[in-house]
Motif scaffolding. Structure first.
Motif, PDB file in Angstrom:
ATOM      1  N   ALA B 276       1.939  -5.514   7.228  1.00  0.00           N
ATOM      2  CA  ALA B 276       1.603  -6.732   6.498  1.00  0.00           C
ATOM      3  C   ALA B 276       1.449  -6.462   5.004  1.00  0.00           C
ATOM      4  O   ALA B 276       1.098  -7.359   4.252  1.00  0.00           O
ATOM      5  CB  ALA B 276       0.318  -7.338   7.051  1.00  0.00           C
ATOM      6  N   GLY B 277       1.667  -5.220   4.600  1.00  0.00           N
ATOM      7  CA  GLY B 277       1.540  -4.900   3.183  1.00  0.00           C
ATOM      8  C   GLY B 277       0.102  -4.817   2.714  1.00  0.00           C
ATOM      9  O   GLY B 277      -0.189  -4.916   1.536  1.00  0.00           O
ATOM     10  N   GLN B 278      -0.818  -4.632   3.640  1.00  0.00           N
ATOM     11  CA  GLN B 278      -2.204  -4.377   3.237  1.00  0.00           C
ATOM     12  C   GLN B 278      -2.331  -2.892   2.897  1.00  0.00           C
ATOM     13  O   GLN B 278      -1.561  -2.070   3.398  1.00  0.00           O
ATOM     14  CB  GLN B 278      -3.155  -4.753   4.374  1.00  0.00           C
ATOM     15  N   PRO B 279      -3.302  -2.539   2.063  1.00  0.00           N
ATOM     16  CA  PRO B 279      -3.331  -1.165   1.541  1.00  0.00           C
ATOM     17  C   PRO B 279      -3.785  -0.118   2.561  1.00  0.00           C
ATOM     18  O   PRO B 279      -4.725   0.626   2.312  1.00  0.00           O
ATOM     19  CB  PRO B 279      -4.313  -1.254   0.376  1.00  0.00           C
ATOM     20  N   LEU B 280      -3.144  -0.062   3.705  1.00  0.00           N
ATOM     21  CA  LEU B 280      -3.536   0.925   4.719  1.00  0.00           C
ATOM     22  C   LEU B 280      -2.289   1.537   5.337  1.00  0.00           C
ATOM     23  O   LEU B 280      -1.319   0.840   5.629  1.00  0.00           O
ATOM     24  CB  LEU B 280      -4.378   0.249   5.809  1.00  0.00           C
ATOM     25  N   ASN B 281      -2.326   2.841   5.492  1.00  0.00           N
ATOM     26  CA  ASN B 281      -1.306   3.555   6.230  1.00  0.00           C
ATOM     27  C   ASN B 281      -2.044   4.663   6.980  1.00  0.00           C
ATOM     28  O   ASN B 281      -2.578   5.580   6.359  1.00  0.00           O
ATOM     29  CB  ASN B 281      -0.279   4.138   5.236  1.00  0.00           C
ATOM     30  N   PRO B 282      -2.104   4.543   8.304  1.00  0.00           N
ATOM     31  CA  PRO B 282      -2.934   5.510   9.035  1.00  0.00           C
ATOM     32  C   PRO B 282      -2.500   6.962   8.808  1.00  0.00           C
ATOM     33  O   PRO B 282      -3.344   7.855   8.797  1.00  0.00           O
ATOM     34  CB  PRO B 282      -2.766   5.093  10.494  1.00  0.00           C
ATOM     35  N   LYS B 283      -1.223   7.185   8.609  1.00  0.00           N
ATOM     36  CA  LYS B 283      -0.779   8.558   8.359  1.00  0.00           C
ATOM     37  C   LYS B 283      -1.365   9.068   7.050  1.00  0.00           C
ATOM     38  O   LYS B 283      -1.912  10.168   6.987  1.00  0.00           O
ATOM     39  CB  LYS B 283       0.755   8.620   8.295  1.00  0.00           C
ATOM     40  N   LYS B 284      -1.276   8.233   6.023  1.00  0.00           N
ATOM     41  CA  LYS B 284      -1.802   8.694   4.734  1.00  0.00           C
ATOM     42  C   LYS B 284      -3.313   8.843   4.800  1.00  0.00           C
ATOM     43  O   LYS B 284      -3.875   9.755   4.192  1.00  0.00           O
ATOM     44  CB  LYS B 284      -1.420   7.731   3.612  1.00  0.00           C
ATOM     45  N   LEU B 285      -3.950   7.964   5.554  1.00  0.00           N
ATOM     46  CA  LEU B 285      -5.402   8.077   5.689  1.00  0.00           C
ATOM     47  C   LEU B 285      -5.780   9.449   6.234  1.00  0.00           C
ATOM     48  O   LEU B 285      -6.677  10.118   5.728  1.00  0.00           O
ATOM     49  CB  LEU B 285      -5.916   6.978   6.626  1.00  0.00           C
ATOM     50  N   ILE B 286      -5.065   9.880   7.264  1.00  0.00           N
ATOM     51  CA  ILE B 286      -5.363  11.192   7.838  1.00  0.00           C
ATOM     52  C   ILE B 286      -5.036  12.289   6.834  1.00  0.00           C
ATOM     53  O   ILE B 286      -5.802  13.246   6.651  1.00  0.00           O
ATOM     54  CB  ILE B 286      -4.579  11.388   9.154  1.00  0.00           C
ATOM     55  N   GLY B 303       4.965  11.120   1.828  1.00  0.00           N
ATOM     56  CA  GLY B 303       5.293  10.078   2.802  1.00  0.00           C
ATOM     57  C   GLY B 303       5.119   8.697   2.186  1.00  0.00           C
ATOM     58  O   GLY B 303       4.936   8.568   0.975  1.00  0.00           O
ATOM     59  N   SER B 304       5.165   7.650   3.016  1.00  0.00           N
ATOM     60  CA  SER B 304       4.957   6.298   2.493  1.00  0.00           C
ATOM     61  C   SER B 304       3.523   6.167   2.004  1.00  0.00           C
ATOM     62  O   SER B 304       2.602   6.652   2.656  1.00  0.00           O
ATOM     63  CB  SER B 304       5.192   5.242   3.567  1.00  0.00           C
ATOM     64  N   PRO B 305       3.323   5.506   0.877  1.00  0.00           N
ATOM     65  CA  PRO B 305       1.963   5.344   0.338  1.00  0.00           C
ATOM     66  C   PRO B 305       1.217   4.218   1.046  1.00  0.00           C
ATOM     67  O   PRO B 305       1.754   3.601   1.960  1.00  0.00           O
ATOM     68  CB  PRO B 305       2.227   4.973  -1.115  1.00  0.00           C
ATOM     69  N   TYR B 306      -0.017   3.971   0.621  1.00  0.00           N
ATOM     70  CA  TYR B 306      -0.685   2.737   1.008  1.00  0.00           C
ATOM     71  C   TYR B 306       0.059   1.626   0.283  1.00  0.00           C
ATOM     72  O   TYR B 306       0.237   1.730  -0.937  1.00  0.00           O
ATOM     73  CB  TYR B 306      -2.148   2.725   0.550  1.00  0.00           C
ATOM     74  N   PRO B 307       0.486   0.582   0.978  1.00  0.00           N
ATOM     75  CA  PRO B 307       1.221  -0.468   0.283  1.00  0.00           C
ATOM     76  C   PRO B 307       0.460  -0.947  -0.948  1.00  0.00           C
ATOM     77  O   PRO B 307      -0.739  -1.222  -0.872  1.00  0.00           O
ATOM     78  CB  PRO B 307       1.347  -1.568   1.336  1.00  0.00           C
ATOM     79  N   GLY B 308       1.162  -1.010  -2.051  1.00  0.00           N
ATOM     80  CA  GLY B 308       0.548  -1.519  -3.268  1.00  0.00           C
ATOM     81  C   GLY B 308      -0.293  -0.521  -4.033  1.00  0.00           C
ATOM     82  O   GLY B 308      -0.915  -0.874  -5.027  1.00  0.00           O
ATOM     83  N   LYS B 309      -0.338   0.735  -3.580  1.00  0.00           N
ATOM     84  CA  LYS B 309      -1.137   1.730  -4.314  1.00  0.00           C
ATOM     85  C   LYS B 309      -0.266   2.937  -4.626  1.00  0.00           C
ATOM     86  O   LYS B 309       0.337   3.515  -3.710  1.00  0.00           O
ATOM     87  CB  LYS B 309      -2.342   2.177  -3.491  1.00  0.00           C
TER      88      LYS B 309
END
Ligand code: SF4
Ligand code: SF4
Lengths: 294, 669
Positions: B276-286, B303-309
């Protein structure tokens, strides 16, 4: 604006840091309107919020105090409500013991007089009225009278505290009816009654609420019975039944539309086919009528 | 030359790897304590790897085979290499081992080629960076080992092993082997892509949710392994920490788990918030958690960033705050609050990493210590504290929707077969229709049921997901105390969130119940032939699996059986069952309301539209609200209970085949 601020404003930087602004916030026990569970009183919480913002902005020292019946402290309704205030980020709070049926006025007077430690500026903030008991909103008036300080009701914002010619002043915004605001300059020390239009209080967090200290204080000399209260008959308030708007809608969209519909406005005038000048005049007249323009 | 230098090289690499391992373990151990059975864990590890982990990996068949060839080949080849070159062996044994070495290194080489092929046009979810060189290292290692084994077996042509050519070949082989060993053995403990093997193995052994894994016993009993309830915070002890503020506040085995991530991005690919383009990506979070342990910035993250960051603007410190209000620390708060706790990432993670636990741990600190629940969060929490329901309705109004139904109250009866748990949907006009339908079904089946009425409180689900463990525990204890007063066999509810909390999270506070989702219960009623139903006449239907029913509780079949029994032929969405996409309503996400580019429910209704279904059957008040809120949707949203109630043939009119009209419920005299 002068290029040499020191010659114009000798007080600000140096004395502001040495003479910290000291704010006392008077807090009471609130009740939820539906469940009557004890909690922070909304207006008092807004007063504390303003004080905490001043603490963050200009390093004011914030002391909160409550006057109320002491006794079994842990787990009492009063404690629960006071912990709500602590949860907003206070380390401690003073609970002045007032035996049942006694008047808070004398106790607060003594507590506040004793709290004068330096020559620095002094503010007392409180909600305009309590959520329980008499809730008359008279206490701050009486208190300011007995202390000899100014009282400003319906304050929504404390903009500034600065000294001039050896005196401290605060600039505050006061709420007037229909969303109007008035800017006032008040000489300190002063009492400010906080209005429901002031900023929303911050969330009360569990950790600081649990850690915060409640310091009990006894001021026996100032305990006075509240005679007038004793003579008043008290009875619980009853809410008036409200008529529900009945919406007959079968799908979510219609229900949403009905719920989101604006209330019909009443009064006022609809200006149609008028010249720009006439329109402008009508607007001007309204602004004058409302007291926005003078 | 080879035979003298090789043992030395192996010994040196081994020694360095051990040093690296000790350092890495010390790094993990800087987290908070967590007691796990060490020996049992280590012994269970091979099975957890070969059965449970492989079960997840095998969802991608092609890659699973690639991984088996590469990893299996590598483990065997490396072990043989060490034995052959470090242990003096009789000649015949050595020859046999050399032949085996030949076989395994060849297998590994084939695997490595496949890895390389996949990396040529990698899908967006895979991380690039150092991962792009891994296939080369794998090939260097397996190729050189293969050639060395060939040479030792005397199978290389004479011309290649003698004279200058021989020296050159030996040098090339040694360098290639050296590079391979550096990546594959040193990299395991010193960082780099192969870290996942070392950390992953230990992570499996010391996993904080040992219940997740199968055992021989559970296999025999045919049990499914699930461990989805959040772990309780200790609130009795005033010095116990409230959530996680710094990387070192995670338990050591959580830290170990972060290190196990292979950056495969399977979690990213299924995350609704990411999509949904919210600033979350579980891979990046880990990955951010890993960077936090060592105090690095995320600049090297590939890898892919948090969308929009943008990447490269965040940096953590090992014992510094993870989130600061101004931003720029390890994470921004909106990343944590974007999560719907749908568990799609956890379900999909081949390394069995627990993203939701970590996210809720960090949320707990923000709510309990900092009082920074965003959006409407603090208002909802205040309402829960003051009125026991999230919208601040008068608790005494909880039964108003049923004023005409004269529902039996537990308070009057004291006992019943079924306790019907209403949930906060009782205050919601849409959900009230579902509840009325469910009551109608229960009455048609002559179920002996009762409700708690005003004694019921919010289950605490939303408070807990918002990090307010204190409010959750208060509500849980209060509800348990209420339930204790009455006798019943089963709790039935139409709210999967209440279902999950009652059956999986109240246990820690002494509440153990047999709980059924209404779809399961209706399925049981149908199986017992207690409902007479007309068959479905409408158009095509699809079913949306609620996260808290499916992934949290493994109930995928009962709702489908009920719908099928109604005569509905389900038109499944591409993402259904354990891969169902969240409606966006869980985890307090609609309350914190972090903006994105799209809305999650819109995407889900798009999934529905793709099936061409005219109706989507749901089994959750949240899903109903979210999906029904989609503007210009192509499908109607109906709860399973409503569909069943519509199909009821009422007793008196059974002969005439006249079904009761929707939303009319008989009032018992
Ligand atoms: S967290 Fe799990 S699913 Fe996500 S990238 Fe890492 S290993 Fe893959
Ligand atoms: S639980 Fe769902 S929303 Fe949260 S990170 Fe995982 S996939 Fe994304």
């Amino acid at each position: 604006m002068s290029l040499e601020p020191s010659s114009v404003n000798p007080s600000s930087a140096a004395s502001a840091s040495t003479q910290a602004l000291s704010i006392d916030v008077l807090v009471s026990v609130g009740r939820h309107s539906l469940t009557e569970r004890p909690r922070r009183a909304d207006l008092d919480a807004r007063a504390l919020e303003l004080a905490l913002r001043l603490r963050d902005k200009r390093g004011a020292q914030v002391n909160a105090c409550h006057v109320g019946e002491g006794g079994q402290q842990a787990g009492s309704d009063t404690e629960a409500a006071l912990r709500d205030y602590l949860g907003m980020g206070l380390e401690n709070l003073t609970w002045i013991d007032a035996p049942q049926g006694s008047d808070a006025l004398g106790l607060l007077d003594e507590h506040l007089r004793a709290g004068q430690v330096s020559a620095g500026p002094r503010l007392v903030l409180c909600g305009m009225r309590a959520e329980q008991g008499e809730g008359s909103g008279l206490l701050p008036f009486l208190l300011s009278e007995s202390l000899g300080w100014a009282y400003v009701p319906a304050v929504v914002e404390v903009e500034d505290v600065a000294s001039e010619d050896g005196h401290w002043y605060t600039t505050v915004l006061q709420a007037l009816p229909r969303g109007q605001r008035r800017r006032l300059r008040v000489r300190l020390p002063a009492l400010l009654g906080i209005d429901s239009a002031a900023a929303q209080p911050r969330q009360s967090a569990f950790g600081p609420a649990r850690r915060g200290r409640i310091e009990q204080r006894q001021l026996e000399a100032s305990v006075m019975a509240d005679e007038s209260l004793a003579n008043w008959p008290l009875q619980p308030a009853k809410p008036r039944p409200k008529r529900l708007k009945i919406v007959t809608a079968t799908n979510a969209r219609d229900r949403f539309k009905a719920a989101a519909a604006k209330a019909e406005s009443t009064g006022g005038k609809v200006l149609q086919d008028v010249s720009p000048e006439q329109g402008a005049e009508a607007v001007l007249a309204l602004l004058k009528e409302e007291g926005v323009l003078r | 030359m080879l035979n003298t230098l090789l043992p030395l090289l192996l010994l040196a690499v081994l020694a360095l790897a051990v040093v690296g391992a000790v350092r890495r373990i010390a790094l993990w151990r800087r987290g908070r304590p967590s007691s796990v059975p060490v020996l049992t864990g280590l012994m269970a590890m091979p099975r957890r790897y070969l059965v449970d982990l492989h079960h997840v990996v095998a969802r991608d068949k092609v890659f699973a085979n690639t991984h088996v060839a590469t990893a299996g080949g590598f483990v065997a080849a490396a072990a043989l290499l060490l034995v052959v070159y470090l242990v003096p062996l009789p000649g015949s044994v050595e020859t046999v081992l050399e032949v085996l070495l030949l076989v395994f290194s060849a297998t590994m080489f084939v695997g490595a080629r496949l890895v390389a092929k996949r990396r040529r046009h990698p899908p967006a979810r895979l991380s690039k960076g150092p991962w792009m060189r891994l296939p080369k290292s794998l090939q260097a290692f397996s190729g050189s080992v293969f050639l060395i084994a060939l040479a030792n077996l005397g199978l290389l042509p004479e011309g290649l092993i003698s004279g200058v050519i021989g020296w050159a070949l030996a040098a090339v082989l040694l360098v290639a082997l050296g590079l391979g060993l550096a990546e594959l053995l040193l990299g395991m403990t010193w960082g780099g892509p192969m870290k996942h093997a070392f950390a992953g193995a230990l992570h499996l052994a010391f996993h904080r949710r040992a219940e997740r894994f199968s055992t021989r016993k559970s296999d025999r009993e045919g049990k499914v392994h699930r461990s989805t309830g959040l772990k309780a915070l200790n609130l009795e002890d005033e010095t116990a920490p409230l959530g996680v503020a710094t990387p070192e506040d995670f338990t050591w085995n959580q830290r170990l788990g972060f290190d196990a991530c292979v950056q495969c991005g399977r979690c990213e690919a299924v995350c609704p918030a990411f999509a949904a383009g919210q600033p979350l990506n579980p891979k990046k979070l880990i990955q951010d958690m890993v960077l936090g342990m060592t105090g690095h910035s995320d600049a090297a993250y590939a890898g892919s960033p948090y969308p929009g960051k943008a990447v490269g603007e965040h940096q953590g410190t090992p014992s510094g705050p993870i989130v600061v209000e101004a931003g720029g620390a390890l994470l921004d708060a909106d990343t944590l609050w974007s999560c719907t706790t749908c568990r799609a990432c956890v379900e999909e993670c081949p390394m069995m990493i627990e993203h939701v636990d970590a996210i809720v741990d960090m949320r707990r600190f923000m709510t309990l210590e900092q009082g920074q629940t965003p959006g409407k969060g603090s208002e909802v929490i205040d309402n829960l504290i003051a009125t026991d329901n999230p919208n601040g309705y008068a608790p005494a109004a909880r039964m108003h929707w049923a004023a005409d139904l004269s529902l039996p109250l537990m308070r009057d009866l004291g006992q019943a077969d079924v306790l019907l748990w209403l949930g906060d949907g009782a205050f919601d006009m849409r959900n009230q229709r579902t509840l009325r339908a469910l009551v109608k079904v229960l009455r048609a089946a002559e179920v002996d049921f009762a409700v708690l009425g005003d004694e019921e409180r919010d289950s605490g689900d939303v408070a807990r997901r918002l990090g307010d463990e204190a409010t959750f525990q208060r509500l849980a204890k209060a509800n348990i105390a209420t339930l204790e007063k009455y006798r019943f066999q089963t709790i039935v509810t139409c709210d999967p969130h209440s279902f999950h909390v009652l059956s999986n999270e109240y246990g820690a506070f002494g509440g153990h119940y047999r709980v059924r989702h209404h779809s399961t219960y209706i399925d049981e009623l149908m199986a017992a032939d207690r409902l007479s139903l007309r068959s479905w006449k409408g158009g095509s239907v699809t079913y949306h699996d609620p996260c808290y029913l499916g992934r949290y509780n493994g109930e995928y079949e009962a709702p489908r059986r009920v719908l099928t029994a109604l005569g509905i032929e389900l038109n499944e969405m591409q993402r259904s069952g354990f891969r169902s996409r969240c409606c966006g309503g869980g985890g307090g996400a609609p309350i914190t309301d972090i903006p994105g580019e799209r809305r999650i429910p819109d995407m889900r209704m798009q999934d529905v539209a793709e099936t061409g279904a005219e109706l989507v059957a749901v089994g959750c008040p949240q899903c109903t609200a979210m999906l029904e809120g989609v503007v210009d949707a192509t499908a109607q949203v109906r709860d399973i209970a409503e569909l069943v109630a519509d199909a009821l043939i009422s007793e008196d009119a059974a002969g005439k085949e006249r079904a009761a009209k929707p939303q009319v419920v008989e009032v018992s005299p």
